[in-house]
Design a protein around this motif. Sequence first.
Motif, PDB file in Angstrom:
ATOM      1  N   LEU A 229     -53.363  29.320  -1.571  1.00  0.00           N
ATOM      2  CA  LEU A 229     -53.518  28.439  -0.413  1.00  0.00           C
ATOM      3  C   LEU A 229     -52.216  27.718  -0.099  1.00  0.00           C
ATOM      4  CD1 LEU A 229     -57.044  26.852  -1.013  1.00  0.00           C
ATOM      5  CD2 LEU A 229     -56.385  28.481   0.768  1.00  0.00           C
ATOM      6  N   GLN A 230     -51.521  27.307  -1.148  1.00  0.00           N
ATOM      7  CA  GLN A 230     -50.274  26.570  -0.929  1.00  0.00           C
ATOM      8  C   GLN A 230     -49.118  27.482  -0.565  1.00  0.00           C
ATOM      9  OE1 GLN A 230     -49.953  24.536  -4.704  1.00  0.00           O
ATOM     10  NE2 GLN A 230     -51.070  22.744  -3.963  1.00  0.00           N
ATOM     11  N   GLY A 231     -49.282  28.763  -0.781  1.00  0.00           N
ATOM     12  CA  GLY A 231     -48.209  29.701  -0.477  1.00  0.00           C
ATOM     13  C   GLY A 231     -48.509  30.533   0.750  1.00  0.00           C
ATOM     14  N   SER A 232     -48.944  31.767   0.493  1.00  0.00           N
ATOM     15  CA  SER A 232     -49.195  32.709   1.603  1.00  0.00           C
ATOM     16  C   SER A 232     -50.304  32.229   2.532  1.00  0.00           C
ATOM     17  CB  SER A 232     -49.548  34.089   1.039  1.00  0.00           C
ATOM     18  OG  SER A 232     -50.714  34.005   0.226  1.00  0.00           O
ATOM     19  N   GLY A 233     -51.339  31.546   2.005  1.00  0.00           N
ATOM     20  CA  GLY A 233     -52.432  31.065   2.849  1.00  0.00           C
ATOM     21  C   GLY A 233     -51.951  30.089   3.895  1.00  0.00           C
ATOM     22  N   LEU A 234     -51.057  29.174   3.479  1.00  0.00           N
ATOM     23  CA  LEU A 234     -50.536  28.184   4.421  1.00  0.00           C
ATOM     24  C   LEU A 234     -49.671  28.852   5.487  1.00  0.00           C
ATOM     25  CD1 LEU A 234     -50.221  25.223   5.219  1.00  0.00           C
ATOM     26  CD2 LEU A 234     -48.307  25.055   3.591  1.00  0.00           C
ATOM     27  N   LEU A 235     -48.881  29.829   5.069  1.00  0.00           N
ATOM     28  CA  LEU A 235     -48.033  30.531   6.037  1.00  0.00           C
ATOM     29  C   LEU A 235     -48.878  31.278   7.060  1.00  0.00           C
ATOM     30  CD1 LEU A 235     -45.234  31.958   3.684  1.00  0.00           C
ATOM     31  CD2 LEU A 235     -45.061  30.050   5.303  1.00  0.00           C
ATOM     32  N   ASN A 236     -49.938  31.918   6.593  1.00  0.00           N
ATOM     33  CA  ASN A 236     -50.816  32.652   7.518  1.00  0.00           C
ATOM     34  C   ASN A 236     -51.493  31.706   8.507  1.00  0.00           C
ATOM     35  OD1 ASN A 236     -50.195  35.077   6.279  1.00  0.00           O
ATOM     36  ND2 ASN A 236     -51.958  35.011   4.888  1.00  0.00           N
ATOM     37  N   ALA A 237     -51.908  30.526   7.993  1.00  0.00           N
ATOM     38  CA  ALA A 237     -52.559  29.557   8.865  1.00  0.00           C
ATOM     39  C   ALA A 237     -51.590  29.052   9.920  1.00  0.00           C
ATOM     40  CB  ALA A 237     -53.112  28.399   8.042  1.00  0.00           C
ATOM     41  N   LEU A 238     -50.339  28.828   9.545  1.00  0.00           N
ATOM     42  CA  LEU A 238     -49.331  28.363  10.501  1.00  0.00           C
ATOM     43  C   LEU A 238     -49.044  29.437  11.549  1.00  0.00           C
ATOM     44  CD1 LEU A 238     -46.789  26.520   8.158  1.00  0.00           C
ATOM     45  CD2 LEU A 238     -48.147  25.482   9.993  1.00  0.00           C
ATOM     46  N   GLU A 239     -49.035  30.711  11.121  1.00  0.00           N
ATOM     47  CA  GLU A 239     -48.749  31.792  12.071  1.00  0.00           C
ATOM     48  C   GLU A 239     -49.839  31.929  13.116  1.00  0.00           C
ATOM     49  OE1 GLU A 239     -48.174  35.244   9.706  1.00  0.00           O
ATOM     50  OE2 GLU A 239     -46.166  34.642   9.011  1.00  0.00           O
ATOM     51  N   GLY A 240     -51.033  31.416  12.818  1.00  0.00           N
ATOM     52  CA  GLY A 240     -52.119  31.487  13.782  1.00  0.00           C
ATOM     53  C   GLY A 240     -52.045  30.421  14.858  1.00  0.00           C
ATOM     54  N   LEU A 241     -51.089  29.519  14.776  1.00  0.00           N
ATOM     55  CA  LEU A 241     -50.943  28.453  15.767  1.00  0.00           C
ATOM     56  C   LEU A 241     -49.989  28.878  16.872  1.00  0.00           C
ATOM     57  CD1 LEU A 241     -50.512  25.372  13.362  1.00  0.00           C
ATOM     58  CD2 LEU A 241     -52.631  26.163  14.463  1.00  0.00           C
ATOM     59  N   ASP A 242     -50.118  28.234  18.011  1.00  0.00           N
ATOM     60  CA  ASP A 242     -49.131  28.454  19.065  1.00  0.00           C
ATOM     61  C   ASP A 242     -47.846  27.753  18.677  1.00  0.00           C
ATOM     62  OD1 ASP A 242     -48.994  25.666  20.508  1.00  0.00           O
ATOM     63  OD2 ASP A 242     -51.128  26.081  20.146  1.00  0.00           O
ATOM     64  N   GLU A 243     -46.772  28.078  19.394  1.00  0.00           N
ATOM     65  CA  GLU A 243     -45.445  27.595  19.010  1.00  0.00           C
ATOM     66  C   GLU A 243     -45.373  26.075  18.994  1.00  0.00           C
ATOM     67  OE1 GLU A 243     -40.773  28.035  20.439  1.00  0.00           O
ATOM     68  OE2 GLU A 243     -42.321  29.370  21.260  1.00  0.00           O
ATOM     69  N   ARG A 244     -45.948  25.402  20.000  1.00  0.00           N
ATOM     70  CA  ARG A 244     -45.864  23.946  20.064  1.00  0.00           C
ATOM     71  C   ARG A 244     -46.650  23.301  18.925  1.00  0.00           C
ATOM     72  NH1 ARG A 244     -47.963  20.522  25.258  1.00  0.00           N
ATOM     73  NH2 ARG A 244     -49.901  21.537  24.603  1.00  0.00           N
ATOM     74  N   SER A 245     -47.864  23.791  18.663  1.00  0.00           N
ATOM     75  CA  SER A 245     -48.673  23.221  17.576  1.00  0.00           C
ATOM     76  C   SER A 245     -47.985  23.409  16.218  1.00  0.00           C
ATOM     77  CB  SER A 245     -50.056  23.870  17.565  1.00  0.00           C
ATOM     78  OG  SER A 245     -50.758  23.606  18.762  1.00  0.00           O
ATOM     79  N   LYS A 285     -57.565  21.524  12.550  1.00  0.00           N
ATOM     80  CA  LYS A 285     -58.902  22.118  12.563  1.00  0.00           C
ATOM     81  C   LYS A 285     -58.806  23.640  12.532  1.00  0.00           C
ATOM     82  CE  LYS A 285     -63.207  22.088  15.236  1.00  0.00           C
ATOM     83  NZ  LYS A 285     -63.913  21.548  16.425  1.00  0.00           N
ATOM     84  N   LYS A 286     -57.864  24.185  13.286  1.00  0.00           N
ATOM     85  CA  LYS A 286     -57.680  25.628  13.326  1.00  0.00           C
ATOM     86  C   LYS A 286     -57.165  26.173  11.988  1.00  0.00           C
ATOM     87  CE  LYS A 286     -55.749  29.237  16.279  1.00  0.00           C
ATOM     88  NZ  LYS A 286     -54.961  29.534  17.497  1.00  0.00           N
ATOM     89  N   MET A 287     -56.263  25.387  11.355  1.00  0.00           N
ATOM     90  CA  MET A 287     -55.704  25.810  10.067  1.00  0.00           C
ATOM     91  C   MET A 287     -56.771  25.779   8.969  1.00  0.00           C
ATOM     92  SD  MET A 287     -51.955  23.961  10.086  1.00  0.00           S
ATOM     93  CE  MET A 287     -51.579  24.513   8.431  1.00  0.00           C
ATOM     94  N   ARG A 288     -57.629  24.730   8.985  1.00  0.00           N
ATOM     95  CA  ARG A 288     -58.699  24.672   7.983  1.00  0.00           C
ATOM     96  C   ARG A 288     -59.635  25.861   8.097  1.00  0.00           C
ATOM     97  NH1 ARG A 288     -58.341  18.936   8.724  1.00  0.00           N
ATOM     98  NH2 ARG A 288     -59.803  19.042  10.486  1.00  0.00           N
ATOM     99  N   ALA A 289     -59.930  26.257   9.325  1.00  0.00           N
ATOM    100  CA  ALA A 289     -60.786  27.408   9.530  1.00  0.00           C
ATOM    101  C   ALA A 289     -60.140  28.683   9.001  1.00  0.00           C
ATOM    102  CB  ALA A 289     -61.126  27.553  11.012  1.00  0.00           C
ATOM    103  N   ALA A 290     -58.837  28.795   9.227  1.00  0.00           N
ATOM    104  CA  ALA A 290     -58.115  29.984   8.752  1.00  0.00           C
ATOM    105  C   ALA A 290     -58.062  30.020   7.225  1.00  0.00           C
ATOM    106  CB  ALA A 290     -56.717  30.022   9.358  1.00  0.00           C
ATOM    107  N   LEU A 291     -57.831  28.849   6.609  1.00  0.00           N
ATOM    108  CA  LEU A 291     -57.743  28.799   5.144  1.00  0.00           C
ATOM    109  C   LEU A 291     -59.082  29.090   4.491  1.00  0.00           C
ATOM    110  CD1 LEU A 291     -55.426  25.661   4.685  1.00  0.00           C
ATOM    111  CD2 LEU A 291     -54.852  28.041   4.166  1.00  0.00           C
ATOM    112  N   SER A 292     -60.176  28.670   5.105  1.00  0.00           N
ATOM    113  CA  SER A 292     -61.510  28.908   4.534  1.00  0.00           C
ATOM    114  C   SER A 292     -61.839  30.384   4.544  1.00  0.00           C
ATOM    115  CB  SER A 292     -62.568  28.116   5.306  1.00  0.00           C
ATOM    116  OG  SER A 292     -62.663  28.585   6.643  1.00  0.00           O
ATOM    117  N   GLU A 293     -61.179  31.161   5.367  1.00  0.00           N
ATOM    118  CA  GLU A 293     -61.433  32.606   5.430  1.00  0.00           C
ATOM    119  C   GLU A 293     -60.601  33.378   4.424  1.00  0.00           C
ATOM    120  OE1 GLU A 293     -60.596  33.655   9.426  1.00  0.00           O
ATOM    121  OE2 GLU A 293     -62.316  32.568  10.281  1.00  0.00           O
ATOM    122  N   GLU A 294     -59.647  32.709   3.773  1.00  0.00           N
ATOM    123  CA  GLU A 294     -58.755  33.379   2.821  1.00  0.00           C
ATOM    124  C   GLU A 294     -59.538  33.862   1.598  1.00  0.00           C
ATOM    125  OE1 GLU A 294     -55.510  34.151   2.825  1.00  0.00           O
ATOM    126  OE2 GLU A 294     -55.176  33.417   4.866  1.00  0.00           O
TER     127      GLU A 294
END
Length: 294
Positions: A229-245, A285-294
């Motif tokens: 979660l602290q490594g690849s999971g966090l990176l994947n969650a960040l990649e799911g955001l738009d550039e500004r977010s 909120k979007k990142m938490r949803a992405a991390l819960s799917e990891e």
Amino acid sequence: MTTQTQSLALSNNALAMAVSNPGALGTIEAYIGAVNRLPLLSQQQETDLARRLRDDSDLDAARQLVLSHLRLVVSISRQYLGYGIAHADLIQEGNVGLMKAVKRFDPDRGVRLVSFAVHWIKAEIHEYIVRNWRMVKIATTKAQRKLFFNLRRMRPDGHTLDPSQVDDIARELNVRPEDVSEMEVRLSGQEMALEAQHDDADGFAPITYLADEGQEPSRVLERRALDDLQGSGLLNALEGLDERSRRIVEARWLQDEGGATLHELAAEFGVSAERIRQIEAAAFKKMRAALSEE
């Protein structure tokens, strides 16, 4: 040469070595017999020798003062034979205390060396017993040491103390009742080997039931999941955001030192600080949803 001088001269080699090792004369009985044959010093002789040591650093004077008081150490050490420590070891530590007393003795205070040395001899023996009586140090504070050397004597028939006896002992020794109860538990405890002592033992030793919980499979899996979660999971969650977010989250929370404030980011994007806060909340909120799917 007087009889006393001859006796001290004959003792120079054997007993000087025995001061640091009471077993050097063969047996503890031989050592005790040898020190008991040494003549005592008169008060005038003691004063003269002490002045020679103090004023001239005369080591021969120190040797004579020590040798003439070795029987005192033997006498005091007998009081501590009930602690399961060899008599020779107690005498050896007491001799260390005697030498410290001789070094600090002031002959002009009108006190005999025997009275002055008792404290130093007992202090060294006490420290040695506390340090070696158990593998785990049993007494560290002043109150605990006082209890250690008095509680066994004061317990009636060695039985467990009732509350009134605890209060009486605490009052007499000027310590807290809680300290008395704690030391009673410590004195009653027994050491236990970690592993079985014999090959034919039934195996019921602490090594068989004490486990390293950190290596339990479920704990290992939890640590791996957290690392992901602290490594690849966090990176994947960040990649799911738009550039500004992604820029807002990284600027606010993923900086090594001092993240950006809402107002600084508001100026950067030309919106209000409240709008930045809303974007940040939606991104989390979007990142938490992405991390819960990891």
